[in-house]
Write an enzyme that holds these catalytic residues in place. Sequence first.
Site, PDB file in Angstrom:
ATOM      1  CB  SER A   1       2.746  -7.799   1.215  1.00 37.99           C
ATOM      2  OG  SER A   1       1.797  -7.642   2.232  1.00 37.99           O
TER       3      SER A   1
ATOM      4  CB  THR B   1      -0.930  -0.012   1.236  1.00 37.85           C
ATOM      5  OG1 THR B   1      -1.845  -1.083   1.083  1.00 37.85           O
ATOM      6  CG2 THR B   1      -1.696   1.283   1.381  1.00 37.85           C
TER       7      THR B   1
ATOM      8  CB  THR C   1       0.174  -3.673   6.367  1.00 37.10           C
ATOM      9  OG1 THR C   1      -1.031  -3.786   5.599  1.00 37.10           O
ATOM     10  CG2 THR C   1       0.646  -2.230   6.395  1.00 37.10           C
ATOM     11  CG  ASP C   2      -2.537  -7.431   3.598  1.00 37.80           C
ATOM     12  OD1 ASP C   2      -2.987  -6.760   4.551  1.00 37.80           O
ATOM     13  OD2 ASP C   2      -3.045  -7.413   2.464  1.00 37.80           O
TER      14      ASP C   2
HETATM   15  N1  ASP Z   1      -2.646  -5.518   0.622  1.00 34.76           N
HETATM   16  C1  ASP Z   1      -1.636  -4.532   0.987  1.00 34.76           C
HETATM   17  C2  ASP Z   1      -0.304  -5.258   1.058  1.00 34.76           C
HETATM   18  O1  ASP Z   1      -0.103  -5.993   1.995  1.00 34.76           O
HETATM   19  C3  ASP Z   1      -1.995  -3.943   2.286  1.00 34.76           C
HETATM   20  C4  ASP Z   1      -1.046  -2.935   2.833  1.00 34.76           C
HETATM   21  O2  ASP Z   1       0.085  -2.773   2.404  1.00 34.76           O
HETATM   22  O3  ASP Z   1      -1.449  -2.241   3.782  1.00 34.76           O
HETATM   23  O4  ASP Z   1       0.499  -5.110   0.176  1.00 34.76           O
END
Ligand code: ASP
Length: 328
Positions: free
Chosen positions: A66, A20, A99-100
């Site tokens: 991610s 993200t 974050t995932d």
């Molecule tokens: N789906 C995103 C990732 O993990 C979520 C994020 O980065 O907050 O790449």
Amino acid sequence: MAESNGKDERRVVVLGTGGTIAGRASAAADNIGYTAGEVGVAELLGGIDAPPGISLTAEQVAQVDSKDMSFAIWQTLAQRCAYWLAEPAVAGIVITHGTDTLEETAFFLQAVLGPSKPVVVTCAMRPSTALAPDGPQNVRDAIVVASTPGAQGVVAVCAGTVHSAFDVQKVHTYRLDAFDSGDAGPVAYVEEGALRVLRDWPVPAGERLAFDRVAGVASWPRVEILLSHAESRGSIVDALVQERRLGGPDVVQGLVLAATGNGTLHHSLEAAALRAQAEGIAVLRATRCSQGRILPRQKEVLRDAGALTPVKARIALMLELLSGERSA
Ligand code: ASP
């Protein structure tokens, strides 16, 4: 990007992997309808001043959401970290990441590198195009940590908080401060470019699998995570055992059972897990509780993963299977 090449400068290398933090939406007010992994890492460093005496180098390692993290990216990332960490002028590394699965990548890198310099994984909960993106401050804070003498090990930095790779977990779907260290608490806070350190930095835990061994792996041991819950069925385990009996390149070699409370399992799942273990499948129990650890009880027949969450226990078990040192 602030880049200067003074002779005595120390360097922080920023490796981009997507997420993200590198996400782009078509409207600034849209915080969720974006595509992750679109903006290059060099662009993410635009407008960020490095601390005095620190120069920045950007390198794009991957560009993914991610949720789709792969072993191949982990291998490349570990290789690039090892390469840069060996450079005397490099003070530390920052990794921009989604974050995932951040906690999985951080745990993996800590397990295979156990670095004596800081490797700082950072992220954002809002895309780069948001009205108030959180990425730039997180990256600046991560650079501060990566360039702080005495910092070491793999840590995550988000919302001004430094978490150890061993303890960090994503605990919220939306708020900016989305990570937590559970009972252990954070390692430090970053406040106005200064670190307030609360406890020890992560150090290698026990014997590490040689990094070279991980770098050369073409086929990773398949380890599945199964959740124990009301009316759990052991038949899912039996199906995996049956598939293994038939043979093939990607049959299950390990099971992590996301257990209730202090490592307890539904009796149907437990009975099937014991049958699987008897067939040579490595079985590990990890608690599905978000806090606390499994306290060992006498006469347990299935090993427990202590304080590791199911996703981290899975990585630990994969590395153990790779090292060939598994004890079922
Ligand atoms: N789906 C995103 C990732 O993990 C979520 C994020 O980065 O907050 O790449």
